[in-house]
Every structure is written in structure tokens, then in C-alpha cells.
Design an enzyme around this catalytic site. Sequence first.
Site, PDB file in Angstrom:
ATOM      1  CG  ASP A 103      -2.273  -0.520   0.939  1.00 56.26           C
ATOM      2  OD1 ASP A 103      -2.728  -0.339  -0.197  1.00 56.26           O
ATOM      3  OD2 ASP A 103      -2.877  -1.124   1.842  1.00 56.26           O
TER       4      ASP A 103
ATOM      5  CG  HIS B 101      -9.577   4.222   0.177  1.00 52.36           C
ATOM      6  ND1 HIS B 101      -9.445   3.214  -0.747  1.00 52.36           N
ATOM      7  CD2 HIS B 101      -9.911   3.603   1.337  1.00 52.36           C
ATOM      8  CE1 HIS B 101      -9.695   2.050  -0.175  1.00 52.36           C
ATOM      9  NE2 HIS B 101      -9.970   2.267   1.097  1.00 52.36           N
TER      10      HIS B 101
END
Length: 402
Positions: A151, A209
Site C-alpha cells: 500500500d 478512499h
Amino acid sequence: MMPVFAVINAGSSSLKFQIFEISNLAEPRVVYRGFFEGLGEQAHLIVKDHCGLLAAKQTWNPDERFGHGEALVHLVSWTRQHRAGYKLVGLGHHVVHGGLEFPGPVLVDDHVIRTLEALVPLAPLHQPHNLEAIRIIHNRLPDLPQVACFDTSFHCHQPRLSQLFAIPKEMTERGVRRYGFHGLSYEYIASVLGHHDRSLATGRVIVAHLGNSASLCALDGGVSIATTMGFSALDGLPMSTRCGALDPGVVFYMLREMKLDADEAERILYTKSGLLGVSGISNDMRTLRELAPTNADARLAIDLFVYRIVREAGSLIAALGGIDGFVFTAGIGENDAATRAEVLSALNWVGFNIHEKSNWGGARRITRGPGPSAWVIPTNEELAIARHTSSVLHAARQRLAS
Ligand code: AMP
């Protein structure tokens, strides 16, 4: 034989997976999706094919002690046996933290595992589960190649100033810096921006997000130049149970005045804060939305969430020097029209002109007019991992062949 690989996302008691057909030239194609839940207790498995038809369903009794190891071995043998002609050639893993060492996906070996272990304190909620899945396969099926996808990687080319804390340089050199997370989600969104509006792919875009875990990312021409998460996955926006940005003085107060030890303080900031902490009711946005009209605490938690998104968006607009588009994604971003409406109405000064019917009607573009546009684009972190896994496995095969 059709080569396939599985993309794995391991949680504390769950293991989500997708199985992709691999082709050297084309985009990997998902053929099965499934999950194990209740691992270590009463485990069960559901698998559906790409049309959503049930392909497998199974439950294990608590006394069978069916945990992550058993689930992974079961998944490998299920994939090998379920469909004649399929050959499982590898696994791709979603790993939260790749640190400074891994600016891109990597084929797993002993060194990779050791390096990822050292990063556990930076992502204590996720990294241990990601790693456990990798270790289990490495020990039990050492010939099955595994690819770790991070990530953090998508943010590693941010400008130096975006990555620095104002702390002594010895600490920065030790790796105390802003890494950023949700990179696989942002990478996927960046890859599809041009399908929705060509100018977005080259423009200044904020991607929000917003799920149980939440952050914003500033994309300039599809490249991450700043993000709200930092050293750990605690920073930035308030989340379902995490606090988001916090004056470090609060931690000293918790340790000295409240007499908490470091583990207790960490547990509060990771698991008792955010929407749950402020509302005192729930970490789930759906529940809070239902209660908000009559419950002041639920309303306050939502208001703080939206307020912090708007404040952080202002900071990213400054970093980008303006804005051309805003993208909502993940559970709240994709499904909660009220949060989108509240965020865009507070960003009215930037020129967003929300189109209520589109926002509430499930449209992709939810603004009209000449100002910056706003969009709802479902994320697909699994496909981002699949793309990496496919190319790393392909490169490994090429190396072996040469
Ligand atoms: P994720 O981590 O991406 O799965 O997102 C989980 C969050 O999305 C939870 O807070 C859910 O309550 C929220 N969510 C999912 N569906 C909806 C919905 N229809 N309305 C509001 N929030 C939703």
C-alpha cells in the site's frame, strides 16, 4: 493448462481472495471470488464465480481448529482440483507496509519476510495478518511463488517535502517519515481516470478512499504528490475506529497523566477512536446515518468526519495548486450519497456544483457545469495486485528460462 493465481487479503479472522486467469499479454481476468470468515472459530467459506454463481460453500466446526494455515492450504488445493485445466502458479498478497525497502511489488523470499517483519510496529493492525499468510505458504508450500504488493509503494515518489516530518534528521534517516497508505486503491483509480474523463488522467485530482480505513490522496497527472496518512495508518482522517491526525502531545498526556502504558494508548487510538469513539455508538457509517436524525452523538461523529475530509482536502488543493476533479471511492465513498453531498457542499468555494439527482441516483459523475468535476469510482485493489502479480511472475519465469 490455464495458469491461474490467487490474490489474497488476510485479516485477523478472515481471508478474502480472488482467482485470476493469467495471460502474458492481456489484463488478468477474475474467475472466482471468495472469502473465509470466522477463522480460528467457526470457519466458513463462500466462493462465487465471475457471474456471481455459488461455486463452493463449506463450514468447519470449532473443534476442527480451522485457522489461516488450513484456509490457505484448502484454497490452494481447491483451486487445483476445482477446475480441470487450471494450474495454480502463484499468489499475490496485499501487504500494508513496504517501508523504504520496497518501492514496488516483490517476489517473496526469506529476506523479504524478515524485512516485512521489522515493519510490523508501523502497521500493527494489518501487517501481522498479511505476513502470517505469506509465512504459512512459504513454510508449507515453498515452491509456490508469492508476490507481495504494498500500500505504501504508490506514494514513494512523492516530492521530498511531502515525505518529511520536521524532526531531527537522524530520525528521518532511520525511516521516521510519511509513507502513506491505500496505494493499491489509488493506483487502480489513477489507472482508470482516463476512461471517465481524459483530462482527469493528466489533471489535479483528489481521491477520497473512504472506508473503515480512510485517507485522501492528491494525484497530479496520475502520480501521488501528497496524502493524508503518514508514518502509520493512524494519521489523517478520522476512521471507523482510528483517531486520524492527533497532536502528539495527546499521547504524552495519555502516558503521563492518564497512566496508560504504550499498548493501552495504542489500542485506544487504533480501535476505540474515530467514528466509534466520537459517537460512542458504532464504527459503522450506515448505523450512524440511520441514527443521526435523532441522535446528537451519531450526528457529531459524522460531522467531524466530513469536517476533517474538507480540511484535509483544502490542504491537498494547496499542495496541487488547484483542483480539476474529486473522486469518491471505498465503502462510504461509493455508497453514502449523504457524505458526498456534505463534503462537496462544504467545498462549494472551490466551484463544485453537485447534481443531486446524479449523486443520489448512482451516476459516476455527480457534478455539472464548468467547475471541477466530482466522481464516484469503485475501487479495485485486487485488480491492482493482480496486475503486479502477473507481471512479477512473468518476469520470474523469463529469468528462469534465460
Ligand atoms: P469498506 O472498509 O470499504 O468496506 O467500507 C466500510 C464502510 O462503508 C462502513 O462504515 C460502512 O457502514 C460503509 N458503507 C457501506 N455501505 C454503505 C451505505 N450504503 N451507506 C453508508 N455507508 C455505507
